[in-house]
Write an enzyme that holds these catalytic residues in place. Structure first.
Site, mmCIF file in Angstrom:
data_model
loop_
_atom_site.group_PDB
_atom_site.id
_atom_site.type_symbol
_atom_site.label_atom_id
_atom_site.label_comp_id
_atom_site.label_asym_id
_atom_site.label_seq_id
_atom_site.Cartn_x
_atom_site.Cartn_y
_atom_site.Cartn_z
ATOM 1 N N GLY A 102 -1.291 -11.136 -7.168
ATOM 2 C CA GLY A 102 -1.041 -12.349 -8.352
ATOM 3 C C GLY A 102 -0.163 -11.840 -9.497
ATOM 4 O O GLY A 102 0.621 -12.454 -10.128
ATOM 5 N N PHE A 103 -0.510 -10.478 -9.709
ATOM 6 C CA PHE A 103 0.245 -9.960 -10.647
ATOM 7 C C PHE A 103 0.646 -8.552 -10.500
ATOM 8 O O PHE A 103 -0.215 -7.975 -9.928
ATOM 9 C CB PHE A 103 -0.588 -9.874 -12.158
ATOM 10 C CG PHE A 103 -1.198 -11.582 -12.380
ATOM 11 C CD1 PHE A 103 -0.206 -12.207 -13.281
ATOM 12 C CD2 PHE A 103 -2.141 -11.972 -11.811
ATOM 13 C CE1 PHE A 103 -0.865 -13.455 -13.642
ATOM 14 C CE2 PHE A 103 -2.636 -13.179 -12.183
ATOM 15 C CZ PHE A 103 -2.099 -13.965 -13.211
ATOM 16 N N GLY A 104 1.698 -7.903 -11.364
ATOM 17 C CA GLY A 104 2.105 -6.543 -11.271
ATOM 18 C C GLY A 104 1.145 -6.206 -12.430
ATOM 19 O O GLY A 104 0.564 -6.534 -12.946
ATOM 20 N N MET B 229 4.899 -16.223 -5.030
ATOM 21 C CA MET B 229 3.869 -16.723 -5.560
ATOM 22 C C MET B 229 3.987 -18.207 -5.950
ATOM 23 O O MET B 229 5.096 -18.640 -6.228
ATOM 24 C CB MET B 229 3.242 -16.046 -6.998
ATOM 25 C CG MET B 229 3.078 -14.417 -6.517
ATOM 26 S SD MET B 229 2.743 -13.500 -8.055
ATOM 27 C CE MET B 229 2.865 -12.040 -7.753
ATOM 28 N N GLY C 291 5.824 -1.322 -8.069
ATOM 29 C CA GLY C 291 6.478 -2.305 -8.715
ATOM 30 C C GLY C 291 6.965 -1.545 -10.002
ATOM 31 O O GLY C 291 7.712 -0.888 -10.360
ATOM 32 N N MET D 74 -4.413 -4.815 0.263
ATOM 33 C CA MET D 74 -4.065 -5.104 -1.358
ATOM 34 C C MET D 74 -5.002 -4.196 -2.026
ATOM 35 O O MET D 74 -5.966 -4.074 -1.588
ATOM 36 C CB MET D 74 -4.465 -6.676 -1.599
ATOM 37 C CG MET D 74 -3.506 -7.669 -1.091
ATOM 38 S SD MET D 74 -1.741 -7.343 -1.491
ATOM 39 C CE MET D 74 -2.012 -7.323 -3.340
ATOM 40 N N ASP E 146 -0.645 -2.027 -1.501
ATOM 41 C CA ASP E 146 0.201 -2.875 -2.604
ATOM 42 C C ASP E 146 -0.683 -2.917 -3.852
ATOM 43 O O ASP E 146 -1.925 -3.647 -3.890
ATOM 44 C CB ASP E 146 0.564 -4.294 -2.097
ATOM 45 C CG ASP E 146 1.268 -4.991 -2.926
ATOM 46 O OD1 ASP E 146 2.018 -4.653 -3.854
ATOM 47 O OD2 ASP E 146 1.917 -6.096 -2.371
ATOM 48 N N GLY E 147 -0.311 -2.609 -5.080
ATOM 49 C CA GLY E 147 -0.801 -2.715 -6.179
ATOM 50 C C GLY E 147 -1.148 -1.619 -6.653
ATOM 51 O O GLY E 147 -2.113 -0.732 -6.351
ATOM 52 N N GLY E 148 -0.736 -1.144 -8.181
ATOM 53 C CA GLY E 148 -1.075 -0.188 -8.890
ATOM 54 C C GLY E 148 -0.996 1.220 -8.171
ATOM 55 O O GLY E 148 -1.528 2.120 -8.508
#
Ligand code: DX5
Ligand code: ZN
Length: 226
Positions: A145-147, A40, A200, A140, A178-180
């Protein structure tokens, strides 16, 4: 579900950087398919993370495929550096790239796997023309931008749409999310057609070992088969 085999891609964004090599080794032993590296630039997304030196260090300690998710403006400027550092594949965003086809061709010319990522507000249809050139698509499931964000359930119909497009146009293309992703959301994404799960927080920052966390994700996915 493609091939019936679901791949796990632990994202080191949530790892303990003091023990990065150790944590990646744990993920490797627990059967991770690849390591997801989130890059990032504080411009394309409102956060800073890591650069090519991390890939270079990881390259020395793991044989796992290093997947580099470039959440940066002008990814073309950095492809050579990451390729030299040891990246095996690149995920570049559809958003903000006026020359996506050129970027994808440059990745392929470097001999690397090419993937395109789309943000939650970007329609599946944007992938149609570029799909024949891709090895993977990344949908996405949070805003990048954030985990540690909540999985957006509104992305599920899009995962289904992308899955159908892949089936028709490029069946061997991976469909990654990707994400959550955790034990509750992984089955939803897989049911919708995802075959690669980036995770993550639920792998590296859970209240359990990396191995137990990955087993938990696998068990959760298995439940949907029964
Ligand atoms: C978000 C990154 C993700 C992130 C996922 O912008 O692209 O790869 O690491 O983290 P979790 O699994 O915690 O949502
Ligand atoms: Zn990512």
């Amino acid at each position: 579900m493609q091939n019936g085999v679901i791949k796990l891609a632990p994202s080191i964004l949530a790892a303990d950087f003091c023990r990065l090599g150790e944590q990646v080794a744990e993920a490797d032993q627990a059967g991770a398919d690849r390591v997801h590296v989130d890059v990032m630039d504080g411009h394309f997304v409102p956060n800073l993370s890591m650069g090519a030196p991390i890939v270079q260090s990881l390259r020395r300690v793991t044989r796992l495929s290093l997947e580099t998710h470039l959440m940066i403006s002008d990814p073309d400027f950095f492809l050579d550096e990451f390729a030299e550092a040891g990246s095996d594949s690149f995920l570049v965003h559809w958003e903000g790239n006026n020359n996506l086809h050129r970027t994808v061709q440059r990745i392929k010319a470097l001999g690397k796997r090419a993937g395109v990522a789309i943000n939650p507000a970007t329609p599946a249809a944007m992938l149609e023309e570029i799909l024949p050139d891709l090895d993977q698509v990344l949908v996405m499931t949070v805003n990048p931008g954030f985990g540690h964000q909540h999985f957006l359930q509104s992305t599920l119909p899009k995962i289904r749409q992308v899955s159908q497009m892949i089936e028709q146009i490029k069946p061997e293309c991976d469909l990654e999310v990707d994400g959550g992703i955790d034990e509750a959301t992984a089955p939803l994404a897989v049911e919708a057609g995802a075959n690669v799960l980036v995770a993550g927080t639920s792998v590296f920052a859970a209240n359990k070992s990396v191995a137990d966390a990955m087993e938990g994700l696998r068990d959760a996915i298995l439940q949907i088969a029964h």
